[in-house]
Design an enzyme around this catalytic site. Sequence first.
Site, PDB file in Angstrom:
ATOM      1  N   ARG A  70       0.850  -1.193   0.000  1.00  0.00           N
ATOM      2  CA  ARG A  70       0.000   0.000   0.000  1.00  0.00           C
ATOM      3  C   ARG A  70       0.880   1.235   0.000  1.00  0.00           C
ATOM      4  NH1 ARG A  70      -1.776   3.658   3.636  1.00  0.00           N
ATOM      5  NH2 ARG A  70      -3.851   4.565   3.347  1.00  0.00           N
ATOM      6  N   LEU A  71       0.462   2.240  -0.743  1.00  0.00           N
ATOM      7  CA  LEU A  71       1.148   3.526  -0.754  1.00  0.00           C
ATOM      8  C   LEU A  71       0.162   4.609  -0.346  1.00  0.00           C
ATOM      9  CD1 LEU A  71       3.060   3.176  -4.164  1.00  0.00           C
ATOM     10  CD2 LEU A  71       4.057   2.997  -1.884  1.00  0.00           C
ATOM     11  N   ASP A  72       0.617   5.561   0.475  1.00  0.00           N
ATOM     12  CA  ASP A  72      -0.243   6.678   0.862  1.00  0.00           C
ATOM     13  C   ASP A  72      -0.695   7.454  -0.366  1.00  0.00           C
ATOM     14  OD1 ASP A  72       0.193   6.052   3.520  1.00  0.00           O
ATOM     15  OD2 ASP A  72       1.852   7.463   3.750  1.00  0.00           O
ATOM     16  N   ARG A  73      -1.805   8.165  -0.219  1.00  0.00           N
ATOM     17  CA  ARG A  73      -2.344   8.953  -1.331  1.00  0.00           C
ATOM     18  C   ARG A  73      -1.272   9.841  -1.964  1.00  0.00           C
ATOM     19  NH1 ARG A  73      -7.282  11.657  -2.910  1.00  0.00           N
ATOM     20  NH2 ARG A  73      -8.452  10.929  -1.110  1.00  0.00           N
ATOM     21  N   THR A 103       2.005   9.538  -1.844  1.00  0.00           N
ATOM     22  CA  THR A 103       3.255   8.852  -2.174  1.00  0.00           C
ATOM     23  C   THR A 103       3.038   8.099  -3.477  1.00  0.00           C
ATOM     24  OG1 THR A 103       3.835   8.562   0.159  1.00  0.00           O
ATOM     25  CG2 THR A 103       4.962   7.159  -1.426  1.00  0.00           C
TER      26      THR A 103
END
Length: 328
Positions: A144-147, A149
């Site tokens: 998962r990647l932050d919005r 990132t």
Amino acid sequence: MREIIVNKNDGGRRLDRFLKIYFEKAPLSFIYKNLRKKNIVLNGKRAKPEDIIDEGDRIKLFLSEDTINKFKKDIKKSKNSKLPNILYEDEDIILVKKPVNMLTHNDISIYQDNALDRMVDYLIEKGEYSPRLEKSFRPAFVNRLDRNTSGILIGAKNLKTLQILNEAIKNREIKKYYITIVSGNVKSDFDVDINLVKTKNNVMKKSSDQGKRSITKFHVLKNRGGYSLLSVNLITGRTHQIRASLKEKNLFIIGDRKYGDDKANKIFIEKGLNSQFLHNYALVFESDKLKNLLGKKFIYLPGEKMMHIAEEIFDVNLGEILNEKNNF
């Protein structure tokens, strides 16, 4: 009565876990009650919650259609028709390029554009996935990647691959590398090994005896003008791990509005940087169970705005730096 024939993506699950996904809106008590009353049978026999189902098994539901439809999971259609930007794809795995300001997956009741729905829609369009035929499996990302990132998302097209990828990440057989710019003159490489806990306002903080262990390795690429260009090797994968770990060293990613420095951020916001400068630029696969990918590395360069800012600060070709072998 409705009959379900177990397919390959559902084989190997416990029966109660399969039924909980199939009857998404039902409490577990509903499932256990109907197993006990033999309203749900497996291969014509009384079934127990812990029974393991196999491909080809037959599950019969002696329930009314109204009851089944009341609790059955919905077939969700996304409101987005844009195709994902694909870095690599084979019959089992898909690597997707996630840009800044896109969610990895939708996490609120109001629909938002997200990378997972784009990937699923793409696989439906190709005929590689049919939500009407699948009873419990849906293609998924294992990272998962932050919005804010950008980087590479690892997608699994089937359950077996999902399990292999999750195991590879757990065993640290998929190396993940990030690029970031911090305010401050970092002179040497360093590691951060701390426990992180989440506070009430969704900020990760160091804890001595609680939380999850978070290990991050930082490698200095360039220094100039009070800023440092760092390559980051993410050993564990915790929420906000890189940003929180740097803050513990009094280092702040430019553009980071949650953990960063407002004064430094203002300069780069004026230059058009609308997110933190944090990008997952490379993956290296080291699992012998991923035959097609064993020993391969994949590189995805940051967006044009990030590239321009990095080259302006450090007077370097960022693409050349990130492709050098000694960064791994």
